[in-house]
Design an enzyme around this catalytic site. Structure first.
Site, PDB file in Angstrom:
ATOM      1  N   SER B  18      -1.836 -43.920  20.696  1.00  0.00           N
ATOM      2  CA  SER B  18      -1.999 -42.492  20.992  1.00  0.00           C
ATOM      3  C   SER B  18      -1.928 -41.655  19.717  1.00  0.00           C
ATOM      4  O   SER B  18      -1.623 -40.478  19.744  1.00  0.00           O
ATOM      5  CB  SER B  18      -0.929 -42.029  21.978  1.00  0.00           C
ATOM      6  OG  SER B  18       0.364 -42.224  21.414  1.00  0.00           O
ATOM      7  N   GLY B  19      -2.209 -42.293  18.584  1.00  0.00           N
ATOM      8  CA  GLY B  19      -2.255 -41.561  17.320  1.00  0.00           C
ATOM      9  C   GLY B  19      -3.586 -40.834  17.191  1.00  0.00           C
ATOM     10  O   GLY B  19      -4.271 -40.575  18.185  1.00  0.00           O
ATOM     11  N   PHE B  20      -3.961 -40.503  15.972  1.00  0.00           N
ATOM     12  CA  PHE B  20      -5.214 -39.779  15.770  1.00  0.00           C
ATOM     13  C   PHE B  20      -6.396 -40.583  16.308  1.00  0.00           C
ATOM     14  O   PHE B  20      -7.278 -40.042  16.965  1.00  0.00           O
ATOM     15  CB  PHE B  20      -5.422 -39.468  14.287  1.00  0.00           C
ATOM     16  CG  PHE B  20      -4.511 -38.377  13.798  1.00  0.00           C
ATOM     17  CD1 PHE B  20      -4.741 -37.065  14.156  1.00  0.00           C
ATOM     18  CD2 PHE B  20      -3.426 -38.662  12.988  1.00  0.00           C
ATOM     19  CE1 PHE B  20      -3.909 -36.051  13.716  1.00  0.00           C
ATOM     20  CE2 PHE B  20      -2.583 -37.658  12.540  1.00  0.00           C
ATOM     21  CZ  PHE B  20      -2.821 -36.340  12.906  1.00  0.00           C
ATOM     22  N   GLY B  21      -6.417 -41.875  16.028  1.00  0.00           N
ATOM     23  CA  GLY B  21      -7.522 -42.704  16.488  1.00  0.00           C
ATOM     24  C   GLY B  21      -7.599 -42.757  18.003  1.00  0.00           C
ATOM     25  O   GLY B  21      -8.637 -42.461  18.602  1.00  0.00           O
ATOM     26  N   GLU B 180       6.455 -34.579  -0.124  1.00  0.00           N
ATOM     27  CA  GLU B 180       6.814 -33.505   0.799  1.00  0.00           C
ATOM     28  C   GLU B 180       8.290 -33.583   1.181  1.00  0.00           C
ATOM     29  O   GLU B 180       8.981 -32.563   1.249  1.00  0.00           O
ATOM     30  CB  GLU B 180       5.899 -33.545   2.025  1.00  0.00           C
ATOM     31  CG  GLU B 180       4.511 -32.991   1.685  1.00  0.00           C
ATOM     32  CD  GLU B 180       3.421 -33.315   2.695  1.00  0.00           C
ATOM     33  OE1 GLU B 180       3.532 -34.333   3.405  1.00  0.00           O
ATOM     34  OE2 GLU B 180       2.445 -32.542   2.766  1.00  0.00           O
ATOM     35  N   ALA B 329      -5.425 -39.513   8.459  1.00  0.00           N
ATOM     36  CA  ALA B 329      -5.856 -39.062   9.781  1.00  0.00           C
ATOM     37  C   ALA B 329      -7.374 -39.013   9.910  1.00  0.00           C
ATOM     38  O   ALA B 329      -7.939 -39.451  10.917  1.00  0.00           O
ATOM     39  CB  ALA B 329      -5.250 -37.693  10.077  1.00  0.00           C
ATOM     40  N   GLN B 330      -8.068 -38.502   8.874  1.00  0.00           N
ATOM     41  CA  GLN B 330      -9.514 -38.342   8.970  1.00  0.00           C
ATOM     42  C   GLN B 330     -10.250 -39.678   9.148  1.00  0.00           C
ATOM     43  O   GLN B 330     -11.250 -39.742   9.863  1.00  0.00           O
ATOM     44  CB  GLN B 330     -10.050 -37.608   7.732  1.00  0.00           C
ATOM     45  CG  GLN B 330     -10.042 -36.092   7.891  1.00  0.00           C
ATOM     46  CD  GLN B 330     -10.873 -35.623   9.085  1.00  0.00           C
ATOM     47  OE1 GLN B 330     -11.916 -36.194   9.399  1.00  0.00           O
ATOM     48  NE2 GLN B 330     -10.397 -34.604   9.769  1.00  0.00           N
TER      49      GLN B 330
END
Lengths: 457, 457
Positions: B18-21, B180, B329-330
C-alpha cells in the site's frame, strides 16, 4: 545541579501528577515565591475528556496531550521531571521517583499529591487484557487499533458467526466516557466506514452499552439520562441496564441480569469505561498520616484538603475524598488552585483561606455529533444547543492555541464531513499488544476459548 | 463471499503493498474492466518522505498515513485486505497472505508486486535494537520516544558524562532521510526545546551525521551536496564522512575512519537511515521465475517491468531493479501507472505499451525550515526558494484534502513558531519498546555495557 544560595532558601513545592490537578496547581504558583517541581510518569498533560476521540480516530494524541514542560516552559519557577513516584516519606518530607530503573529523591516543603486514578475492574484485573480501559493515551491507541482492527478482520472472516462477533462492540459503563465511546463507535459504523468495505457492511455492527446501574449518565439526573438513552437508541446503540459483567474473555463477555439470569454476548472488541480506583499512593499517605481511605482508595482529607496533622501535604483531584465530590476535571482544578493559594499565603505569612468549597460549574457529555447533554445547576439542556455549549467549552479548555485550530479542523472533518483524520494503527496496536494469540483464537471458531472465570450458568 | 457470475468473469488484479506503488497502481485501474484486490500488512498508505516529521514531533501519524481503504473507498472495483503476503505461487497464480495467524489464499490473473523495502543493517541486524530505522510509523514513533526521552533523562542525569551521552544524537546515513532527521534534531535542540528544561541546556546537544560515503546527498550532485553540508554545519550538525559504522550498542556507536582508525562516540540515541534491502518476496519471485536479484535484493525485471516468462507479474518500486533507477516515490508511482496501463490494455485487447521509461521529475530534500535543495534535470537550487518548492510539492502530494489543511497548520506551528504539536510518547515508546534494560544500563555509568561485537581497537 549546583543550587545558588538564593534558590536554596526558597520554599520548595513538589507536585505529583500532570493531570488537571497537577498542571493547574503548578500554573497557579507562577507568581508565588516558591520553586515548583512537578513529577509525573508521563511527559504530557492529558485532556482526558477527549480521550474517546483519540480512540475513535478523530483526534491525534498530540491534540489532547501537550508536553507538560512545553506548557510550563515560560514559568521560570517550575521544573518538570519524568518519573513514577514510588515512595512518599511524610516525616522526612521527601518524594522518591523512578525513571528507567533509577531512583531520584526530591525534598519538599509543601506537597500537592495529584496522582489521579486508574481504571478499576472491581477485583477482576484479568478483564483488562480483554477489555482495555480509557485512562491513558496508551489505552486510547490500543482501543483505536482494536476498534478499526475488528472491522479489518471482519472483512477477512469467513463465517457469519465470526463476522458478527468481530462486528459486535461492547462498552461497559454508562457514564460520560462510556456514552461517548458507544456514540462514536456507532457513528463510525453507520457513517465513517459506510463505503470502506466490500465484503461486510459496517452498518450491521452491534454496539452494546452495558451498566450494572439502572440509568444512563446517572450524575446528570433522570430527565437528561433518559434523553441520552433515547438518543443512543436512535443511533443504533443497544442500552442494557442492570447488567453486571461477571466474565470477560477474548471472544465475549458474560453478564448477570437483575433477575439473576446470565447471558453471554459474543464480541471481540470490549471497552471498559466502568470503575476507577485512586492511585495506590493513597495507601502510603493513609498509613503514614492516619487518614482514612474510601472504597475507591481515595484519601479522606481535612476541610482544607490536607492530611490530618500534615498541613503541608495536600491531596486533590481523583485521589481526594471530600463531600462526595465527583472525579471530574473541575474538582481537580479548583482543588489545585485552592492548595496553591493556601501555599502562597503561607509563604507570604498571610492568614490561611477558609475550608475548600467546590463551585459546581456543571457537567456535559456528547452523545453524537450535534447532540449533547448539559447540566449546570438547575439549567438542563440536551440536543444541538447543548452540543454547541460542549464545543465552546472544550475548545476553550484545550490547552494551547495551536491545538485549538487543528482540533477545530479535525472536528470539522468528522462532524461536517464523514472522515477520521487519525486512523493509524501501529504494528504494536494491531499485532503486538492486542496479543496475537487472543485475536487468532477468537478469529478461528474451532480453537478452544480462554476459560476465564465465568461462573457456570 | 458469493461472487456474482459477472464478477467472476472479470480479470482479477492483485496488488501487494500500500505504498506509492501499490496505491497509485490501484487508483490507475479505477476505470479498467478489472477487479482489484490490494493486500498490505498495514492498514495505511505511508507518505514516507515525511516520516522524519512524525519522528521529530511536527506531524501526527494520521497526517502522513491515511487509511488505504478510505483513500480507495469510492473506487468500486477495488477492495483492500489486511495481511502480510507469505507466499506467491507463480504457477498456480495465487497469493497467500496472513493476518492474526490465519492464511487467506487469493487468486490473480495479473499481479503487481510492490512490497517495497525495509531497512538494511548490512548484515548487522543486531544494530536495529540500538539504532531504529526510518521505514514505518512504528519506527517513527519509536524514534520520537527516544529523541524526546533522551532530553527527559538528561534532565534527570547526575554526571556530566551521562548528560553528554544522553544529549548526543547520531544519525547514520547522509541521504535525504538522514539529512532531514539530523536537521530536525538540530532544530529541536536549538529552537523547540530552548526554554523547556531547567537543569540542562538542549542547545549543548551534539548532533552527528555519519556516512561511509565521501559526500552528503550524493544523488544531488557535488554542488548541492556541499551546500547542504555547509548548511548543516551552520545549524550545528557535525558531519563525518568516510566513517563506517562497525559497532552499535546501548550507549554508543563505533566507527572506522578512512585511514583505518577506530573511534567510539558515546550516544544513547542513534538513528539508522543508511541502507535498504528489498522485500524478501523478491527471493520467491527470483526462484520461481529465474529472474536475478541485485545486491540489495531487488528483482531484475524485463523492460516492461515483468518477470521473465511471466508477463502477468509486474515488480515495481523499491523491489524492482532496472536501469539503476533510485528507490524513490516517483519510480514507484510511474512504474505502478505503467503496469496498470499495461494490464488495462491487455484486458481491452489493445496493443501493449513499449518498454517502461522513467521520467525524472527531480528530487528534493529539506535541510531545515526555509532551506532545502532541489535538483530537477539541469535545474539546481538551494536555500529558501528551493524550500518553497519543497513545500508546494509535498502539499500537493499529501493525499486527501483534510490532511493538507492540518498539515499546513502544523507546519506553521513548527516553521513560523517554535512549537511541536505532536510530542506524545506512549508508555510503549518510553518504557517498553526502548527496552528498560538498555536505557537503565546506559543511564548508570557503573553498570557494564552490552559488549556488542566491536572489534578490539
Amino acid at each position: 545541579m549546583t543550587d545558588t544560595p538564593a534558590a536554596r532558601q526558597r520554599h520548595r513545592v513538589v507536585i505529583i501528577g500532570s493531570g488537571f490537578g497537577g498542571l493547574f496547581g503548578a500554573q497557579r504558583l507562577a507568581h508565588a515565591d516558591v520553586d515548583v517541581t512537578l513529577v509525573a510518569r508521563t511527559t504530557h498533560h492529558l485532556f482526558q475528556p477527549l480521550l474517546y476521540q483519540v480512540a475513535t480516530g478523530i483526534l491525534s494524541e498530540g491534540e489532547i496531550a501537550p508536553a507538560t514542560r512545553e506548557v510550563l516552559a515560560h514559568q521560570q519557577n517550575a521544573e518538570v521531571l519524568l518519573g513514577e513516584v514510588t515512595k512518599i516519606d511524610l516525616e522526612a518530607r521527601t518524594v522518591t521517583h523512578t525513571a528507567v530503573g533509577r531512583d531520584t529523591v526530591t525534598e519538599y516543603d509543601s506537597l500537592i499529591v495529584a496522582a489521579g486514578a486508574g481504571q478499576s475492574y472491581f477485583g477482576n484485573d484479568r478483564f483488562a487484557r480483554y477489555a482495555p480501559g480509557m485512562k491513558s493515551i496508551d489505552d486510547a491507541l490500543e482501543l483505536r487499533g482494536r476498534i478499526f482492527g475488528s472491522f479489518e478482520l471482519a472483512e477477512l472472516a469467513s463465517t457469519p458467526a465470526e463476522i458478527q462477533r468481530l462486528m459486535t462492540f461492547v462498552v461497559v459503563g454508562a457514564g460520560p466516557t462510556g456514552v461517548e465511546m458507544a456514540g462514536q463507535i456507532a457513528e463510525l459504523a453507520h457513517r465513517t466506514l459506510k463505503r470502506d468495505f466490500r465484503r461486510i457492511d459496517p452498518a450491521n455492527s452491534r454496539i452494546i452499552l452495558l451498566d450494572a446501574a439502572p440509568a444512563v449518565l446517572p450524575s446528570f439526573g433522570e430527565r437528561l439520562g433518559s434523553r441520552a438513552q433515547a438518543k443512543l437508541r436512535e443511533m443504533g446503540v443497544e442500552v442494557r441496564l442492570g447488567a453486571k459483567v461477571v466474565g470477560v474473555d477474548s471472544t465475549g463477555i458474560e453478564v448477570e441480569h437483575g433477575d439473576g439470569t446470565h447471558e453471554r454476548i459474543e464480541a471481540v472488541c470490549k471497552v471498559w469505561a466502568a470503575g476507577v480506583s485512586a492511585s495506590p499512593l493513597g495507601v502510603q499517605l493513609a498509613e503514614q498520616s492516619g487518614a482514612e481511605l474510601d472504597r475507591a482508595g481515595r484519601v479522606l482529607v481535612q476541610p482544607d484538603l490536607t492530611l490530618p496533622g500534615r498541613p503541608e501535604v495536600f491531596v486533590i483531584g481523583d485521589m481526594m475524598a471530600l463531600d462526595r465530590l465527583p472525579g471530574v476535571a473541575q474538582v481537580a482544578i479548583q482543588g489545585a488552585r485552592y492548595a496553591a493559594d493556601q501555599i502562597t499565603r503561607r509563604v507570604a505569612a498571610e492568614p490561611p483561606l477558609g475550608p475548600f468549597h467546590y463551585r459546581d460549574k456543571g457537567s456535559m457529555a456528547t452523545i453524537s455529533r450535534f447532540s449533547a447533554v448539559v447540566s449546570i445547576g438547575k439549567f438542563q439542556s440536551s440536543g444541538f444547543f447543548a452540543w454547541v455549549m460542549w464545543l465552546a467549552v472544550h475548545l476553550v479548555y484545550i490547552i494551547g492555541f495551536k491545538h485549538r485550530i487543528t482540533t477545530l479542523l479535525h472536528w470539522a472533518i468528522s462532524f461536517l464531513g464523514r472522515g477520521r483524520a487519525e486512523r493509524v494503527m501501529t504494528q504494536q496496536q494491531v499485532f503486538a499488544r492486542t496479543a496475537i494469540e487472543d485475536l487468532g483464537e477468537s478469529f478461528d471458531p474451532q480453537l478452544p476459548r480462554v476459560p476465564g472465570d465465568r461462573p457456570a450458568s
